[in-house]
Write an enzyme that holds these catalytic residues in place. Structure first.
Site, PDB file in Angstrom:
ATOM      1  N   ARG A 138      -7.711   2.467  -0.508  1.00 54.45           N
ATOM      2  CA  ARG A 138      -8.114   1.791   0.717  1.00 54.45           C
ATOM      3  C   ARG A 138      -9.556   1.328   0.539  1.00 54.45           C
ATOM      4  O   ARG A 138     -10.303   1.904  -0.248  1.00 54.45           O
ATOM      5  CB  ARG A 138      -8.027   2.750   1.913  1.00 54.45           C
ATOM      6  CG  ARG A 138      -6.653   3.342   2.167  1.00 54.45           C
ATOM      7  CD  ARG A 138      -6.711   4.370   3.290  1.00 54.45           C
ATOM      8  NE  ARG A 138      -5.399   4.935   3.604  1.00 54.45           N
ATOM      9  CZ  ARG A 138      -4.902   6.048   3.059  1.00 54.45           C
ATOM     10  NH1 ARG A 138      -5.636   6.733   2.191  1.00 54.45           N
ATOM     11  NH2 ARG A 138      -3.703   6.484   3.389  1.00 54.45           N
ATOM     12  N   LYS A 163      -8.093   8.924   4.719  1.00 56.84           N
ATOM     13  CA  LYS A 163      -7.522   8.690   6.045  1.00 56.84           C
ATOM     14  C   LYS A 163      -6.456   9.729   6.386  1.00 56.84           C
ATOM     15  O   LYS A 163      -6.340  10.157   7.535  1.00 56.84           O
ATOM     16  CB  LYS A 163      -6.916   7.286   6.079  1.00 56.84           C
ATOM     17  CG  LYS A 163      -6.304   6.893   7.410  1.00 56.84           C
ATOM     18  CD  LYS A 163      -5.716   5.499   7.331  1.00 56.84           C
ATOM     19  CE  LYS A 163      -5.014   5.124   8.628  1.00 56.84           C
ATOM     20  NZ  LYS A 163      -4.372   3.790   8.535  1.00 56.84           N
ATOM     21  N   HIS A 269      -6.404  -4.628   1.910  1.00 53.59           N
ATOM     22  CA  HIS A 269      -5.279  -3.697   1.825  1.00 53.59           C
ATOM     23  C   HIS A 269      -4.136  -4.236   0.969  1.00 53.59           C
ATOM     24  O   HIS A 269      -3.278  -3.468   0.525  1.00 53.59           O
ATOM     25  CB  HIS A 269      -4.775  -3.364   3.237  1.00 53.59           C
ATOM     26  CG  HIS A 269      -4.296  -1.953   3.383  1.00 53.59           C
ATOM     27  ND1 HIS A 269      -5.135  -0.871   3.272  1.00 53.59           N
ATOM     28  CD2 HIS A 269      -3.062  -1.442   3.594  1.00 53.59           C
ATOM     29  CE1 HIS A 269      -4.446   0.246   3.435  1.00 53.59           C
ATOM     30  NE2 HIS A 269      -3.180  -0.077   3.619  1.00 53.59           N
ATOM     31  N   ARG A 272      -3.777  -2.538  -2.370  1.00 53.36           N
ATOM     32  CA  ARG A 272      -3.122  -1.221  -2.324  1.00 53.36           C
ATOM     33  C   ARG A 272      -1.603  -1.406  -2.283  1.00 53.36           C
ATOM     34  O   ARG A 272      -0.866  -0.713  -2.986  1.00 53.36           O
ATOM     35  CB  ARG A 272      -3.623  -0.460  -1.100  1.00 53.36           C
ATOM     36  CG  ARG A 272      -3.014   0.931  -0.897  1.00 53.36           C
ATOM     37  CD  ARG A 272      -3.757   1.625   0.242  1.00 53.36           C
ATOM     38  NE  ARG A 272      -3.060   2.771   0.799  1.00 53.36           N
ATOM     39  CZ  ARG A 272      -3.148   4.013   0.325  1.00 53.36           C
ATOM     40  NH1 ARG A 272      -3.897   4.249  -0.743  1.00 53.36           N
ATOM     41  NH2 ARG A 272      -2.498   5.003   0.906  1.00 53.36           N
ATOM     42  N   HIS A 295      -0.110   9.580   0.726  1.00 52.13           N
ATOM     43  CA  HIS A 295       0.707   9.572   1.942  1.00 52.13           C
ATOM     44  C   HIS A 295       1.157  10.993   2.289  1.00 52.13           C
ATOM     45  O   HIS A 295       1.512  11.768   1.395  1.00 52.13           O
ATOM     46  CB  HIS A 295       1.946   8.694   1.752  1.00 52.13           C
ATOM     47  CG  HIS A 295       1.659   7.227   1.771  1.00 52.13           C
ATOM     48  ND1 HIS A 295       2.516   6.284   1.255  1.00 52.13           N
ATOM     49  CD2 HIS A 295       0.590   6.531   2.252  1.00 52.13           C
ATOM     50  CE1 HIS A 295       2.001   5.079   1.413  1.00 52.13           C
ATOM     51  NE2 HIS A 295       0.833   5.211   2.013  1.00 52.13           N
ATOM     52  N   TYR A 304       7.858   0.491   0.274  1.00 48.19           N
ATOM     53  CA  TYR A 304       7.723  -0.322  -0.934  1.00 48.19           C
ATOM     54  C   TYR A 304       9.065  -0.527  -1.645  1.00 48.19           C
ATOM     55  O   TYR A 304       9.212  -1.471  -2.415  1.00 48.19           O
ATOM     56  CB  TYR A 304       6.686   0.289  -1.872  1.00 48.19           C
ATOM     57  CG  TYR A 304       5.318   0.346  -1.212  1.00 48.19           C
ATOM     58  CD1 TYR A 304       4.618  -0.833  -0.953  1.00 48.19           C
ATOM     59  CD2 TYR A 304       4.749   1.546  -0.801  1.00 48.19           C
ATOM     60  CE1 TYR A 304       3.390  -0.813  -0.316  1.00 48.19           C
ATOM     61  CE2 TYR A 304       3.522   1.578  -0.165  1.00 48.19           C
ATOM     62  CZ  TYR A 304       2.845   0.402   0.079  1.00 48.19           C
ATOM     63  OH  TYR A 304       1.645   0.415   0.736  1.00 48.19           O
TER      64      TYR A 304
END
Length: 322
Positions: A138, A163, A269, A272, A295, A304
């Site tokens: 990020r 995050k 982004h 990423r 994640h 994805y």
């Protein structure tokens, strides 16, 4: 007897104590203030589930805010009650009319398109964006890298307090190793000059700075991608060298994409998203990609697989071409 602090000052103190970013602080304070003004400056301790639901419904139906914006407001209000006022809201079962959330498949770049954007970047901005793509970072993670976070001996990059509140280790792109070593040397030289000029401090998380007050002068804590000028910290008013501003990096990415003549909306982004998609196309398993991206859930990473699926559909022929 000390002066009693105002509610928003207590909010700021708690946010800083929990090491939240300055942007999160501004966002939370904004929504808490709006919530209080909406209810005619009534103190939050005198309000509960009904007032929260009324405000969130207002945002969705009258202000037409996006789902993410409504969630921002909701999280800010929950933070106020739980962390500042000490009120347990778990049993309130807040049921506001929520803004409708649409599921979007991420836009990604091909490897060739990534290369085109990178070719139109220069200097430190090219290095940052190349690292973002090479590690799936990020923007905030890339800009917050400190010298101590790069391990050239084991070719590793450490990401702390991301995050998802999940620390992780990433393989350092070997193609960038020499450039990153040069950048580290450049930062060391800048820091040495700052010290000689009577400056040289850097932002540290509140608790760490209290425990190790001299650490903010240490070279290893300096940002890998510092600003060219010293700036005044908006919280402490101290003059120090912060990392490159996100808006400056974003502006450079936008210009580079325009020069590359890409008909896609290119943001920080997208690199990423492209990183994850290209790994999946290369046969890397979903669980490994989840860990690399940081994640919390593999379900988040599964988006994805839909991206790759759509790409595979694009290879199908129309009946006109049979």
């Amino acid at each position: 007897m000390g002066v009693k602090k105002k509610l928003l000052d207590l909010v700021r103190d708690k946010i800083r104590f929990k090491h939240y970013s300055y942007s999160t602080e501004r966002t939370y304070v904004h929504w808490i203030k709006q919530y209080i003004f909406f209810h005619n400056k009534k103190h939050p301790i005198e309000m509960n589930k009904c007032e929260i639901e009324e405000y969130l419904t207002f945002l969705a139906t009258k202000k037409n805010v996006s789902p993410s914006t409504q969630n921002q407001a909701f999280n800010a209000i929950l933070f106020l009650y739980k962390e500042v006022l000490g009120v347990d809201t778990t049993e309130w079962n807040i049921q506001a009319l929520r803004a409708q959330e649409r599921k979007h498949i991420p836009v990604v770049l091909t490897k060739e398109e990534v290369a085109q954007v990178l070719q139109n970047l220069t200097g430190i901005y090219k290095l940052i964006v190349t690292l973002m793509y090479g590690c799936g970072l990020r923007m905030s993670e890339a800009l917050n890298i400190r010298l101590k976070d790069i391990d050239f001996g084991f070719d590793k990059l450490y990401i702390w307090d991301s995050k998802s509140l999940k620390d992780r280790t990433l393989p350092l792109p070997l193609k960038l190793k020499d450039e990153l070593q040069v950048q580290v040397k450049r930062v060391e030289d800048i820091h040495r000059k700052d010290i000689n000029d009577g400056f040289g401090i850097v932002y540290l998380p509140y608790a760490y700075e209290k425990k190790y007050p001299k650490a903010k002068f240490e070279t290893k804590w300096q940002y890998l991608f510092p600003m060219t000028q010293l700036s005044k910290d908006p919280r402490t008013k101290e003059k120090r060298r912060h990392h490159i501003h996100p808006q400056t990096l974003g502006r450079n990415i936008k210009v580079a994409a325009q020069k590359a003549n890409l008909n896609k909306r290119v943001t920080s982004h997208i690199f990423r998203h492209s990183y994850a998609t290209h790994l999946l196309q290369a046969g890397i398993d979903l669980r490994s990609i989840q860990e690399l991206l940081g994640h919390k859930s593999v379900e988040t990473t599964m988006i994805y697989t839909h991206v790759v699926s759509e790409m595979n559909k694009a290879k199908l022929l129309s009946p006109l071409d049979f």
